[in-house]
Design a protein around this motif. Structure first.
Motif, PDB file in Angstrom:
ATOM      1  N   ARG A 145       0.830  -1.205   0.000  1.00  0.00           N
ATOM      2  CA  ARG A 145       0.000   0.000   0.000  1.00  0.00           C
ATOM      3  C   ARG A 145       0.867   1.258   0.000  1.00  0.00           C
ATOM      4  O   ARG A 145       0.620   2.202  -0.760  1.00  0.00           O
ATOM      5  N   ALA A 146       1.900   1.266   0.848  1.00  0.00           N
ATOM      6  CA  ALA A 146       2.789   2.431   0.914  1.00  0.00           C
ATOM      7  C   ALA A 146       3.526   2.618  -0.407  1.00  0.00           C
ATOM      8  O   ALA A 146       3.697   3.754  -0.885  1.00  0.00           O
ATOM      9  N   MET A 206       1.170   4.067  -2.968  1.00  0.00           N
ATOM     10  CA  MET A 206       0.932   5.483  -2.668  1.00  0.00           C
ATOM     11  C   MET A 206       2.078   6.333  -3.203  1.00  0.00           C
ATOM     12  O   MET A 206       1.864   7.368  -3.851  1.00  0.00           O
ATOM     13  N   GLU A 207       3.321   5.895  -2.938  1.00  0.00           N
ATOM     14  CA  GLU A 207       4.478   6.658  -3.389  1.00  0.00           C
ATOM     15  C   GLU A 207       4.539   6.701  -4.919  1.00  0.00           C
ATOM     16  O   GLU A 207       4.788   7.765  -5.504  1.00  0.00           O
ATOM     17  N   THR A 266       2.121   6.426  -7.008  1.00  0.00           N
ATOM     18  CA  THR A 266       1.037   7.263  -7.531  1.00  0.00           C
ATOM     19  C   THR A 266       1.412   8.736  -7.451  1.00  0.00           C
ATOM     20  O   THR A 266       1.167   9.521  -8.380  1.00  0.00           O
ATOM     21  N   ILE A 267       2.026   9.121  -6.342  1.00  0.00           N
ATOM     22  CA  ILE A 267       2.425  10.515  -6.147  1.00  0.00           C
ATOM     23  C   ILE A 267       3.477  10.934  -7.176  1.00  0.00           C
ATOM     24  O   ILE A 267       3.437  12.032  -7.728  1.00  0.00           O
ATOM     25  N   TRP A 323       4.058  16.005   2.925  1.00  0.00           N
ATOM     26  CA  TRP A 323       3.532  14.659   2.742  1.00  0.00           C
ATOM     27  C   TRP A 323       4.023  13.734   3.848  1.00  0.00           C
ATOM     28  O   TRP A 323       3.306  12.842   4.297  1.00  0.00           O
ATOM     29  N   ARG A 370       1.301  11.595   5.843  1.00  0.00           N
ATOM     30  CA  ARG A 370       1.332  10.155   5.608  1.00  0.00           C
ATOM     31  C   ARG A 370       1.203   9.363   6.901  1.00  0.00           C
ATOM     32  O   ARG A 370       0.645   8.270   6.923  1.00  0.00           O
ATOM     33  N   MET A 390      -2.214   8.084   7.945  1.00  0.00           N
ATOM     34  CA  MET A 390      -2.884   7.117   7.079  1.00  0.00           C
ATOM     35  C   MET A 390      -2.599   5.697   7.568  1.00  0.00           C
ATOM     36  O   MET A 390      -1.677   5.477   8.360  1.00  0.00           O
ATOM     37  N   ARG A 417      -4.280   2.021  -5.985  1.00  0.00           N
ATOM     38  CA  ARG A 417      -4.542   2.847  -4.799  1.00  0.00           C
ATOM     39  C   ARG A 417      -6.002   3.282  -4.744  1.00  0.00           C
ATOM     40  O   ARG A 417      -6.650   3.202  -3.698  1.00  0.00           O
TER      41      ARG A 417
END
Length: 464
Positions: free
Chosen positions: A3-4, A7-8, A10-11, A65, A69, A72, A431
């Motif tokens: 998941r982490a 997320m990274e 996607t950013i 961020w 983060r 979350m 995500r």
């Protein structure tokens, strides 16, 4: 970790696209300028490993961020491993971009006659190809070493401080050892004979030698990144602890001064009346007396209000008096003064309570306080603890914090529609799909089990 990592990624999706495009053209111009494909893949591989480390850390601070983060549903371990996953991904993407550009040049040079004799210079040659593979592997190891050294420092001190120290770090770790080796004459004292060196270089120039070196450099990359990740996790945990300690040291100091001023004012004026803006001793219930509780709720979608109603019923069944107020701004001074304990319920707003509840909590003094709340993400106990920790910061030092409990709560239908629109724009985005899955899972909450758990926690904390 997954998941982490997602997320990274996607950013940094748009940034990676830009970096890949720039890297592709850099490879073409480097290869054309040098008349060889040897250096381009190597340069891009090392550059992308370093850029993955520095760019991610820069984003943490510039967009805040890194702080957001932590609210979350990801653990510190997930954050660290996800960051290293991004660094490795970028490094190999740089390698891919470099080789893609070089292969394109080789194909173009064999298909058409390039100017300035470039077609002959870059024509496929086994020696050139083996040199490119060796240099790529070497720069992969070097880039991963630099990222492995810098990333723990970024996790410990943040991007701003680390950037200031990078020149000194570079000198100490790379330039310094070379100066020492050169100054001591280790390379000149015959520790390695010319014949042995020539044999080693001759072996490296063979396909078997290049394959062996590539395997060694790849193993080195895995080892140094693994050690670095373990160090980063330790430092990241320490950084959070130190930040928390710093907050406890700085904030109470200011509040203690304010509290002492209020106490002195009360004493000199002879006033015994307590209330908003005044510090009073924490109230204790006399043995056998009925506990008087104030339940204050700030609920947006009704989830926290549902839990609060159950809390009031449980307290009254246990023989306590409970006053219920459905709006923090509507709480009067008399209700606060009369209550021995305050139970504050909140909905989660960006990892914290809403401003209305924050204002109410900051005005409390001399009370025993229990916090309870709901959040759209179910996450984990650690996720809820981080939220409770953020909300607790709004309490003054004169308050006795009894603890807190949270559960997941359903979200409005408009949230899912927004997620669906995002997924339509980015099909297959893991995500966003995870956010939709979480929305669906939250529809059943708060459950009876959630309510019973929070109610039991509150009664234990209050001794009711």
């Amino acid at each position: 970790m997954k998941r982490a990592y997602l997320m990274e990624m996607t950013i940094f999706r748009d940034y990676i696209k830009q970096l890949m495009g720039v890297g592709f053209f850099v490879s073409i111009f480097v290869s054309a300028g040098m008349g060889s494909i040897v250096a381009a893949p190597a340069i891009l591989t090392m550059m992308f490993f370093m850029m993955g480390c520095m760019s991610a850390s820069a984003y943490d601070e510039q967009s805040n961020w890194g702080a957001f983060r932590l609210t979350m549903p990801v653990s510190r371990r997930d954050v660290v491993l996800g960051r290293y996953g991004v660094i490795v991904t970028l490094g190999f993407l740089g390698m891919a971009a470099g080789w893609a550009a070089c292969l394109l040049i080789l194909a173009l040079g064999s298909a058409v006659e390039l100017p300035f004799g470039l077609s002959d210079a870059i024509a496929f040659d086994e020696g050139m190809f083996l040199g490119a593979v060796f240099s790529t592997a070497f720069c992969m190891a070097l880039g991963s070493l630099i990222a492995s050294i810098e990333t723990p420092i970024y996790f410990k001190f943040g991007q701003n401080k680390t950037t200031q120290w990078l020149p000194m770090i570079t000198v100490l770790l790379f330039v310094g050892p070379m100066l020492i080796i050169n100054g001591t004459g280790i390379l000149d004292n015959g520790s390695m004979s010319f014949g042995n060196l020539a044999s080693l270089l001759g072996f490296i120039e063979t396909p078997a030698g290049v394959a062996t070196c590539f395997a060694i450099f790849l193993a080195f990359t895995v080892v140094v990144l693994g050690i670095s990740a373990a160090v980063s996790l330790k430092l990241y945990e320490g950084r959070e602890l130190q930040r928390g300690i710093a907050a406890l040291v700085v904030r109470p100091t200011r509040r203690c001064v304010e509290n002492l001023s209020i106490r002195a004012s009360n004493f000199l004026s002879g006033s015994a009346q307590a209330g908003w803006g005044r510090v009073i001793p924490i109230q204790r219930r006399r043995k056998g007396a009925v506990m008087k509780c104030l339940v204050v709720v700030n609920s947006k979608g009704g989830n926290t209000r549902l839990v609060a109603n159950a809390l009031v019923d449980a307290l009254e069944k246990a023989g306590s008096e409970a006053v219920f107020v459905d709006d923090p701004a509507a709480v009067d001074r008399a209700s606060v003064d009369a209550a021995e304990a305050v139970l504050a319920g909140f909905w989660t707003d960006k990892g914290d309570c809403a401003p209305e509840m924050a204002t109410f909590l900051e005005r409390l003094s001399g009370k025993r306080v229990f916090l309870f709340g709901t959040a759209g993400f179910g996450g984990s106990p650690e996720y809820f603890e981080r939220i409770l920790g953020n909300v607790r910061k709004h309490l003054s030092d004169s308050v006795e914090y009894l603890g807190g409990a949270m559960c997941q709560g359903k979200m409005g239908a408009g949230v899912r529609k927004r997620y669906e629109a995002m997924l339509a724009e980015n099909p297959g985005d893991a995500r966003i799909q995870a956010m939709i899955d979480n929305f669906d899972a939250a529809l059943a909450h708060p459950t009876e089990e959630d309510v019973a758990r929070i109610t039991a926690a509150a009664q234990r904390a209050l001794g009711a």
